[in-house]
Write an enzyme that holds these catalytic residues in place. Structure first.
Site, PDB file in Angstrom:
ATOM      1  N   LEU A  46     -82.677   4.705 -65.598  1.00  0.00           N
ATOM      2  CA  LEU A  46     -81.480   4.158 -66.054  1.00  0.00           C
ATOM      3  C   LEU A  46     -81.602   3.895 -67.490  1.00  0.00           C
ATOM      4  O   LEU A  46     -82.796   3.197 -67.835  1.00  0.00           O
ATOM      5  CB  LEU A  46     -80.967   3.193 -65.109  1.00  0.00           C
ATOM      6  CG  LEU A  46     -79.882   2.273 -66.089  1.00  0.00           C
ATOM      7  CD1 LEU A  46     -78.478   3.169 -65.719  1.00  0.00           C
ATOM      8  CD2 LEU A  46     -79.609   0.992 -65.182  1.00  0.00           C
ATOM      9  N   ASP A  79     -66.031  -9.313 -69.426  1.00  0.00           N
ATOM     10  CA  ASP A  79     -65.190 -10.325 -69.776  1.00  0.00           C
ATOM     11  C   ASP A  79     -64.865 -11.450 -68.689  1.00  0.00           C
ATOM     12  O   ASP A  79     -64.583 -11.078 -67.617  1.00  0.00           O
ATOM     13  CB  ASP A  79     -64.102  -9.885 -70.776  1.00  0.00           C
ATOM     14  CG  ASP A  79     -63.446 -10.907 -71.388  1.00  0.00           C
ATOM     15  OD1 ASP A  79     -63.971 -11.985 -72.017  1.00  0.00           O
ATOM     16  OD2 ASP A  79     -62.152 -10.585 -71.581  1.00  0.00           O
ATOM     17  N   HIS A 136     -71.414 -18.398 -67.954  1.00  0.00           N
ATOM     18  CA  HIS A 136     -72.322 -17.236 -68.647  1.00  0.00           C
ATOM     19  C   HIS A 136     -73.732 -16.935 -67.739  1.00  0.00           C
ATOM     20  O   HIS A 136     -74.033 -16.022 -67.743  1.00  0.00           O
ATOM     21  CB  HIS A 136     -72.629 -17.829 -70.173  1.00  0.00           C
ATOM     22  CG  HIS A 136     -71.473 -17.681 -70.989  1.00  0.00           C
ATOM     23  ND1 HIS A 136     -70.612 -16.739 -71.017  1.00  0.00           N
ATOM     24  CD2 HIS A 136     -71.229 -18.857 -71.694  1.00  0.00           C
ATOM     25  CE1 HIS A 136     -69.593 -17.085 -71.860  1.00  0.00           C
ATOM     26  NE2 HIS A 136     -70.041 -18.286 -72.369  1.00  0.00           N
TER      27      HIS A 136
HETATM   28  C1  IPE Z   1     -65.456  -9.260 -75.660  1.00  0.00           C
HETATM   29  O1  IPE Z   1     -64.845 -10.301 -75.006  1.00  0.00           O
HETATM   30  C2  IPE Z   1     -66.891  -9.355 -76.047  1.00  0.00           C
HETATM   31  C3  IPE Z   1     -67.661  -9.385 -74.848  1.00  0.00           C
HETATM   32  C4  IPE Z   1     -67.369  -9.159 -73.567  1.00  0.00           C
HETATM   33  C5  IPE Z   1     -68.980  -9.631 -75.136  1.00  0.00           C
HETATM   34  P1  IPE Z   1     -64.119 -11.446 -76.030  1.00  0.00           P
HETATM   35  O2  IPE Z   1     -63.812 -12.482 -74.950  1.00  0.00           O
HETATM   36  O3  IPE Z   1     -65.184 -11.935 -77.178  1.00  0.00           O
HETATM   37  O4  IPE Z   1     -62.974 -10.684 -76.618  1.00  0.00           O
HETATM   38  P2  IPE Z   1     -61.582 -11.017 -77.240  1.00  0.00           P
HETATM   39  O5  IPE Z   1     -61.721 -12.268 -78.082  1.00  0.00           O
HETATM   40  O6  IPE Z   1     -60.880 -11.879 -76.017  1.00  0.00           O
HETATM   41  O7  IPE Z   1     -60.948 -10.034 -77.698  1.00  0.00           O
HETATM   42  C1  IPE Z   2     -67.277 -12.883 -71.774  1.00  0.00           C
HETATM   43  O1  IPE Z   2     -66.716 -13.996 -71.201  1.00  0.00           O
HETATM   44  C2  IPE Z   2     -68.979 -13.184 -72.401  1.00  0.00           C
HETATM   45  C3  IPE Z   2     -68.836 -13.432 -73.864  1.00  0.00           C
HETATM   46  C4  IPE Z   2     -68.076 -12.940 -74.444  1.00  0.00           C
HETATM   47  C5  IPE Z   2     -70.269 -13.744 -74.430  1.00  0.00           C
HETATM   48  P1  IPE Z   2     -66.003 -14.851 -72.283  1.00  0.00           P
HETATM   49  O2  IPE Z   2     -66.770 -15.925 -72.353  1.00  0.00           O
HETATM   50  O3  IPE Z   2     -65.219 -13.950 -73.173  1.00  0.00           O
HETATM   51  O4  IPE Z   2     -64.855 -15.389 -70.838  1.00  0.00           O
HETATM   52  P2  IPE Z   2     -63.294 -15.642 -71.174  1.00  0.00           P
HETATM   53  O5  IPE Z   2     -62.755 -14.450 -71.618  1.00  0.00           O
HETATM   54  O6  IPE Z   2     -63.204 -16.855 -72.081  1.00  0.00           O
HETATM   55  O7  IPE Z   2     -63.052 -16.012 -69.442  1.00  0.00           O
HETATM   56 MG    MG Z   3     -63.278 -13.494 -73.317  1.00  0.00          MG
END
Ligand code: IPE
Ligand code: IPE
Ligand code: MG
Length: 254
Positions: free
Chosen positions: A126, A15, A32
């Site tokens: 792995l 995240d 990303h």
């Molecule tokens: C969880 O992250 C999913 C992934 C890292 C793929 P999110 O950013 O979607 O989670 P929430 O919405 O903050 O709980």
């Molecule tokens: C995690 O990073 C990647 C996915 C959920 C695909 P986020 O896109 O949730 O990044 P933040 O949480 O908005 O910073």
């Molecule tokens: Mg996120």
């Protein structure tokens, strides 16, 4: 659980991509792309830390709620990376499995997944599992429904023990050991519907680093933190086979 599965299973909720990009005044997709490079670093570093199974949360079933443009970008990124990483994964002896639903992604991505899974099937250094269109609740629900549809009560013997094993199999949870260490980057402290069954005794580690910045040193400090935890599995002290810092799974302990 009777399955004796040895190994060290690390799962990561990757995240913080969006916030990382925002802090740099760039669009979320920039984060990303940087996150995808972090995936490569971690996959290549993992075996040196004794990690045998690595499960990465790439896209949750709830992530479909994001703007169409971001979702489209992520799907294209997955498709492209699967293709470009295939030979590198084979060369590193990585076996790749994708967990999650496959009925809502594009044909191109689904074919890409099947292609990489086929080519990496013999990898032994792995087991890399990428969670894509994944929801732990959905996985549990699907497993329960498939059991209900296919199993008569008298087929499973002792209802409780038999059902647990059968449910575990129906979830394909026997394909990987339980999670030993669950890391979430980005600073949030929640599970966001990730591996709820498999993480029953996982050690949880919430790290303030944004995923695109995650590197070897973060993995090293995470594994070190794990080694200093005392895992008791319900006992008053660790079981004799669980020497402090030893990397063994809950299921491996009788
Ligand atoms: C969880 O992250 C999913 C992934 C890292 C793929 P999110 O950013 O979607 O989670 P929430 O919405 O903050 O709980
Ligand atoms: C995690 O990073 C990647 C996915 C959920 C695909 P986020 O896109 O949730 O990044 P933040 O949480 O908005 O910073
Ligand atoms: Mg996120």
């Amino acid at each position: 659980m009777s399955t004796s599965t040895f190994g060290f299973h690390v799962a990561i909720i990757m995240d913080g991509n969006g916030r990382w990009a925002k802090a740099r005044g760039r669009p979320r997709r920039f984060g990303h792309a940087a996150g995808a490079r972090a995936v490569r670093r971690v996959v290549e570093a993992a075996p040196a830390y004794g990690i045998t199974t690595l499960t990465l949360y790439a896209f949750s079933s709830d992530n479909w709620r994001r703007p169409r443009s971001e979702v489209d970008h992520l799907m294209r990124l997955f498709t492209r990376h699967l293709r470009s990483e295939r030979d590198r994964l084979v060369a590193h002896g990585v076996r790749l499995s994708i967990i999650g639903r496959r009925d809502r992604i594009s044909d191109l991505l689904r074919q890409g997944i099947e292609d990489v899974e086929r080519h990496t099937a013999e990898g032994t250094s792995l087991h890399l599992r990428i969670a894509l269109d994944y929801s732990a609740r959905q996985a549990l629900l699907e497993a329960a429904l498939s059991l209900a549809a296919t199993t008569k009560t008298n087929d499973i013997g002792d209802p409780r023990a038999g059902f647990e094993a059968a449910l575990s199999r129906a979830m394909h949870a026997d394909a990987a050991p339980d999670v030993d260490l669950l890391i979430r980057t980005g600073g949030e402290q929640r599970l966001s519907d990730f591996l709820l069954w498999e993480s029953a005794y996982a050690e949880l580690l919430f790290m303030n680093v944004m995923w695109p910045d995650f590197g070897n040193e973060h993995l090293a400090s995470a594994v070190q933190a794990f080694a200093s935890r005392e895992r008791r599995f319900g006992r008053v002290s660790p079981p004799p086979t669980e020497a402090k810092g030893r990397l063994r799974t809950a299921r491996a302990i009788p």
